[in-house]
Structures are given as structure tokens and as C-alpha cells.
Write an enzyme that holds these catalytic residues in place. Structure first.
Site, PDB file in Angstrom:
ATOM      1  N   GLU A  86      20.978 -11.562  41.918  1.00 55.96           N
ATOM      2  CA  GLU A  86      21.018 -12.660  42.892  1.00 55.96           C
ATOM      3  C   GLU A  86      20.759 -12.162  44.314  1.00 55.96           C
ATOM      4  OE1 GLU A  86      24.471 -15.363  40.774  1.00 55.96           O
ATOM      5  OE2 GLU A  86      24.565 -15.020  42.928  1.00 55.96           O
TER       6      GLU A  86
ATOM      7  N   CYS B  88      21.387 -11.636  51.910  1.00 52.96           N
ATOM      8  CA  CYS B  88      22.475 -10.939  51.236  1.00 52.96           C
ATOM      9  C   CYS B  88      21.884 -10.275  49.993  1.00 52.96           C
ATOM     10  CB  CYS B  88      23.577 -11.936  50.876  1.00 52.96           C
ATOM     11  SG  CYS B  88      25.022 -11.136  50.206  1.00 52.96           S
TER      12      CYS B  88
ATOM     13  N   CYS C 201      29.152  -5.338  38.173  1.00 53.96           N
ATOM     14  CA  CYS C 201      29.927  -4.469  39.063  1.00 53.96           C
ATOM     15  C   CYS C 201      31.104  -3.898  38.294  1.00 53.96           C
ATOM     16  CB  CYS C 201      30.427  -5.262  40.270  1.00 53.96           C
ATOM     17  SG  CYS C 201      31.352  -4.244  41.433  1.00 53.96           S
TER      18      CYS C 201
ATOM     19  N   CYS D 261      37.288  -6.710  40.773  1.00 48.26           N
ATOM     20  CA  CYS D 261      38.142  -7.514  41.665  1.00 48.26           C
ATOM     21  C   CYS D 261      38.482  -8.833  40.962  1.00 48.26           C
ATOM     22  CB  CYS D 261      37.434  -7.784  42.990  1.00 48.26           C
ATOM     23  SG  CYS D 261      36.967  -6.274  43.841  1.00 48.26           S
TER      24      CYS D 261
ATOM     25  N   CYS E 187      36.456 -12.334  41.539  1.00 50.52           N
ATOM     26  CA  CYS E 187      35.001 -12.253  41.679  1.00 50.52           C
ATOM     27  C   CYS E 187      34.278 -12.553  40.374  1.00 50.52           C
ATOM     28  CB  CYS E 187      34.650 -10.852  42.170  1.00 50.52           C
ATOM     29  SG  CYS E 187      32.897 -10.525  42.190  1.00 50.52           S
TER      30      CYS E 187
ATOM     31  N   GLU F 246      28.901  -2.905  44.085  1.00 53.97           N
ATOM     32  CA  GLU F 246      29.570  -2.107  45.116  1.00 53.97           C
ATOM     33  C   GLU F 246      28.513  -1.132  45.648  1.00 53.97           C
ATOM     34  OE1 GLU F 246      32.666  -1.279  46.904  1.00 53.97           O
ATOM     35  OE2 GLU F 246      31.109   0.040  47.643  1.00 53.97           O
TER      36      GLU F 246
ATOM     37  N   SER G  39      28.711  -3.430  52.805  1.00 45.46           N
ATOM     38  CA  SER G  39      30.096  -3.754  52.463  1.00 45.46           C
ATOM     39  C   SER G  39      30.624  -2.761  51.433  1.00 45.46           C
ATOM     40  CB  SER G  39      30.187  -5.175  51.907  1.00 45.46           C
ATOM     41  OG  SER G  39      29.778  -5.189  50.568  1.00 45.46           O
TER      42      SER G  39
ATOM     43  N   SER H  26      36.131  -4.884  52.345  1.00 48.79           N
ATOM     44  CA  SER H  26      36.798  -6.007  51.697  1.00 48.79           C
ATOM     45  C   SER H  26      38.273  -5.665  51.561  1.00 48.79           C
ATOM     46  CB  SER H  26      36.196  -6.234  50.305  1.00 48.79           C
ATOM     47  OG  SER H  26      34.834  -6.527  50.434  1.00 48.79           O
ATOM     48  N   LEU H  27      39.091  -6.264  52.410  1.00 51.99           N
ATOM     49  CA  LEU H  27      40.511  -5.902  52.443  1.00 51.99           C
ATOM     50  C   LEU H  27      41.320  -6.850  51.546  1.00 51.99           C
ATOM     51  CD1 LEU H  27      42.179  -3.750  53.858  1.00 51.99           C
ATOM     52  CD2 LEU H  27      42.592  -5.374  55.699  1.00 51.99           C
ATOM     53  N   HIS H  28      41.275  -8.116  51.875  1.00 46.54           N
ATOM     54  CA  HIS H  28      41.825  -9.207  51.054  1.00 46.54           C
ATOM     55  C   HIS H  28      43.337  -9.186  50.848  1.00 46.54           C
ATOM     56  CE1 HIS H  28      37.681 -10.015  50.566  1.00 46.54           C
ATOM     57  NE2 HIS H  28      37.457  -9.198  49.563  1.00 46.54           N
TER      58      HIS H  28
ATOM     59  N   ASN I  83      35.641 -19.673  47.451  1.00 42.68           N
ATOM     60  CA  ASN I  83      34.741 -20.538  46.678  1.00 42.68           C
ATOM     61  C   ASN I  83      35.216 -20.508  45.237  1.00 42.68           C
ATOM     62  OD1 ASN I  83      32.435 -21.883  47.766  1.00 42.68           O
ATOM     63  ND2 ASN I  83      31.667 -19.889  48.443  1.00 42.68           N
TER      64      ASN I  83
ATOM     65  N   CYS J  51      29.285 -15.341  44.936  1.00 42.12           N
ATOM     66  CA  CYS J  51      28.448 -14.287  44.394  1.00 42.12           C
ATOM     67  C   CYS J  51      28.556 -14.182  42.883  1.00 42.12           C
ATOM     68  CB  CYS J  51      28.993 -12.985  44.944  1.00 42.12           C
ATOM     69  SG  CYS J  51      27.891 -12.205  46.002  1.00 42.12           S
TER      70      CYS J  51
HETATM   71  S1  SF4 Z   1      34.012  -8.401  44.978  1.00 45.34           S
HETATM   72 FE1  SF4 Z   1      32.314  -6.924  45.183  1.00 45.34          FE
HETATM   73  S2  SF4 Z   1      33.249  -4.943  44.604  1.00 45.34           S
HETATM   74 FE2  SF4 Z   1      34.641  -6.545  43.817  1.00 45.34          FE
HETATM   75  S3  SF4 Z   1      33.974  -6.927  41.690  1.00 45.34           S
HETATM   76 FE3  SF4 Z   1      32.894  -8.405  43.015  1.00 45.34          FE
HETATM   77  S4  SF4 Z   1      30.907  -7.430  43.491  1.00 45.34           S
HETATM   78 FE4  SF4 Z   1      32.307  -5.816  42.737  1.00 45.34          FE
END
Ligand code: SF4
Length: 341
Positions: A84, A97, A104, A108, A111, A155, A186, A209-211, A285, A328
Site C-alpha cells: 500500500e 506514505c 510486518c 503492534c 495495527c 518497520e 518512522s 511510535s510511542l503510543h 481508525n 495502514c
Molecule cells: S504499527 Fe508499524 S511497526 Fe507496528 S505492526 Fe504496524 S506496521 Fe509494524
């Protein structure tokens, strides 16, 4: 390949080194999709290279365009894998982007991209071709890409060598001629690779990406925190700022009653105060496969104002392309499910 690598390749094939620079320019400036397009080359060289190194480019599987101009592209690579790429409109023009991996490995919890794990790395060429494809789409609107965020699926720092070659290609005047200052990379927090990026001296922006503002919560959301907890991550962010002179952006996804309370806002303020940084709050989202809910607007604003009390620059990310599969990985995931239910 970078211009230097192409020069060496052409030399090894018995052609003068300058043919490498020509190939680089025809790939990225003129979007050649076959050697026969390279009119400045002798026929014999075109044939030789076509036999030895077939050229492949990304092709479009699907695209979605939102009313605000946000365009999501699902692109196919030579081996059939899909990736994508998203074009985002801003006051200054468009950003793209870019994805760096198929799937990945970071897992996370919020995601869509990590749901099925990492399939493979993208090459530098496959990453650069996302920018080239985006420019082709935008040329129909009289626009072009002026900023790059390596923030799509994957990543980027887990694909370090290809990332570095990609950065060289898009920065090269014969490539896309983009300033490193207009490129953001990122990471979910791969500390050793962050050091390598800092030591490279490239003045890109780093988006972390802290979150979550504490280890217990971050570990629930991001398995990477087990290997690289905040006590390692935050000092490395400071190191990046000191080494490159660039500030760090902290990305913070707001999940209702998970990480968006006043206590978390204060912890975040304490954690990132005292060095040049910026906090970007991201409205969630929804992804069907995950249980989280978006934070209500008033909780988002309260969170922002507490973080700002610590003297930290803190903005709420504009929600672009809301009517399309905006998170994403959602487009790839949905398309895969349709192909193999
Ligand atoms: S947020 Fe980024 S690093 Fe985390 S699983 Fe999704 S694509 Fe991978």
C-alpha cells in the site's frame, strides 16, 4: 540501485560507467519501463541488459480516492506481492506514505499490517517506485510529491540497508531531488538501528511510535517494548537529536480508555519534556480485527492541553481520507481476504 552501484554494474557488463548514470535518470526521471525506452543507448546494450536484468515496475491493483484528494494505492510487485502507498494532500502540496515491507514482524496490537506477520523486505527500488508511481498519479492533477513519510506498512529500520539506499535514490538530483529534511522515517523503537540512523548523519526527521507513556502499558500495545523499554528508547531519541540536530516526533495513537486518560497525559509530558520534540496525537481508525475504540473529541483535546502544559509542541493529526480504508494495511488485508477467503 544507487547511481554508484549502477555505474559498477554497467562497467561489469562491459559498458562505460556513465551508462549507469543514464539508466538511473531514465528509471526515475523518465519512468522507463523497458530498456527500449532508453533512446540514448545503443540497441546492443538495450538488448543485452533486457536479457540479463529484466526491468519490472509496480502496477496498480486498486486505488481509492477520497473527497479531500487522499489517494490510497494498492500496488503489485513483480512476484505478485502487494503493497500500500498513500498520497496525502496538504497546504504545501502532496506527501507520500511509503511502505517498507510486505506485512510486518513487530506485532503492534492496534495495527492491521502486522496481523499476518512479515512476508518479506521491500527492495530500495520497490520503495522508490512507490514515489514514482505516486508522481505519475499526481501528474494528472498537475501536482507532485514534495515530502516522503516512510510510515506505511512495515518497520523501516528492520529493513535498514534498503532504507538507506532508498533515501539516497530519492535525495539524488537525478532521482527525485528531495531534501532529507522533507523525509520522515518512522520506527516502533528499534534502538540499535536508531543509533545507526543517527550516526549516518542524514538530517531526516525521526518519528517514534510511542503510543504509551509507561512500560507496562506500552508492552501491552507494542511487543517491541520488551527488548527496548522506555529507559533505552528515550535516551536514544535524545542521542538522535544531539547527533543530527533534528527534532524527534512522537506519534501517539489515542485509544479510548486505554492510553488517553489525564494520568497518561501527565506521564507523557514528564517523559518527553526537556529536549526538542513534537507530539503528534493520532485519532484511532477502527480496524475490525481489533477491539479498540476511538477517543471522543473532548478526551483528545483534554489530553493535548495537558501535554502542552509541559511546554511540549503537541498537535492532533488531521483525519484525511476518512471514507476510504484509511488505516495502514486495511486495503491489502481486505483485498487478500477477497482473493483467498
Ligand atoms: S504499527 Fe508499524 S511497526 Fe507496528 S505492526 Fe504496524 S506496521 Fe509494524
Amino acid at each position: 540501485m544507487t547511481p554508484k552501484e549502477l555505474a559498477a554494474l554497467l562497467e561489469s557488463e562491459g559498458a562505460p560507467r556513465f551508462r549507469g548514470a543514464q539508466l538511473f535518470e531514465w528509471l526515475w526521471r523518465h519512468h522507463a519501463d523497458h530498456y527500449r525506452n532508453i533512446s540514448v543507448w545503443p540497441e546492443k546494450l538495450r538488448q543485452h541488459m533486457a536479457e540479463r536484468y529484466p526491468l519490472t515496475r509496480l502496477t496498480r491493483v486498486e486505488s481509492q480516492v477520497a473527497h479531500d484528494g487522499t489517494t490510497k494505492l494498492l500496488l503489485r510487485m513483480a512476484d505478485g506481492q502487494r503493497v500500500e502507498t498513500v498520497l496525502l494532500p496538504h497546504r504545501y502540496g502532496y506527501s507520500v506514505c511509503v511502505s517498507s515491507q510486505v506485512g510486518c514482524a513487530m506485532g503492534c496490537k492496534f495495527c492491521a499490517s502486522g496481523l499476518k506477520g512479515r512476508v518479506r523486505q521491500l527492495t530500495a527500488g520497490e520503495m522508490a517506485d512507490q514515489v514514482a508511481f505516486g508522481n505519475q498519479v499526481l501528474s494528472e492533477r498537475g501536482a507532485k510529491i514534495s515530502r516522503i513519510d516512510v510510515m506505511g506498512i512495515g518497520e523501516p529500520l528492520d529493513n535498514f540497508d534498503n532504507l538507506m539506499r532508498f533515501l539516497e535514490i530519492v535525495h539524488d538530483p537525478a532521482g527525485f531531488n528531495l531534501s532529507y529534511r522533507h523525509i520522515t522515517v518512522s520506527t516502533s523503537g528499534l534502538v540499535p538501528a536508531m543509533k545507526k540512523l543517527a550516526d549516518s548523519g542524514l538530517p531526516v526527521t525521526l518519528a517514534v511510535s510511542l503510543h504509551a507513556p509507561n512500560d507496562a502499558l506500552r508492552l501491552q500495545l507494542m511487543p517491541v517494548n520488551r527488548a527496548y523499554p522506555l529507559a533505552k528508547l528515550i535516551p536514544m531519541c535524545r542521542y538522535f537529536v544531539e547527533t543530527t540536530g533534528r527534532r524527534v516526533t512522537f506519534e501517539y495513537l489515542l485509544l479510548d480508555h486505554v492510553n488517553d486518560g489525564e494520568a497518561e497525559a501527565h506521564q507523557l509530558g514528564e517523559l518527553v519534556r526537556g529536549f526538542p520534540s513534537h507530539v503528534n496525537l493520532i485519532p484511532w481508525n477502527p480496524v475490525d480485527e481489533h477491539p479498540f475504540q476511538p477517543s471522543p473529541k473532548e478526551r483528545v483535546r483534554r489530553f493535548q492541553s495537558i501535554v502542552q502544559e509541559y511546554g511540549i509542541s503537541c498537535t492532533i493529526r488531521r483525519e484525511l481520507g476518512q471514507e476510504i480504508d484509511a488505516a495502514c494495511g486495511q486495503l491489502r488485508l481486505r483485498e487478500e481476504e477477497q482473493v483467498s477467503p
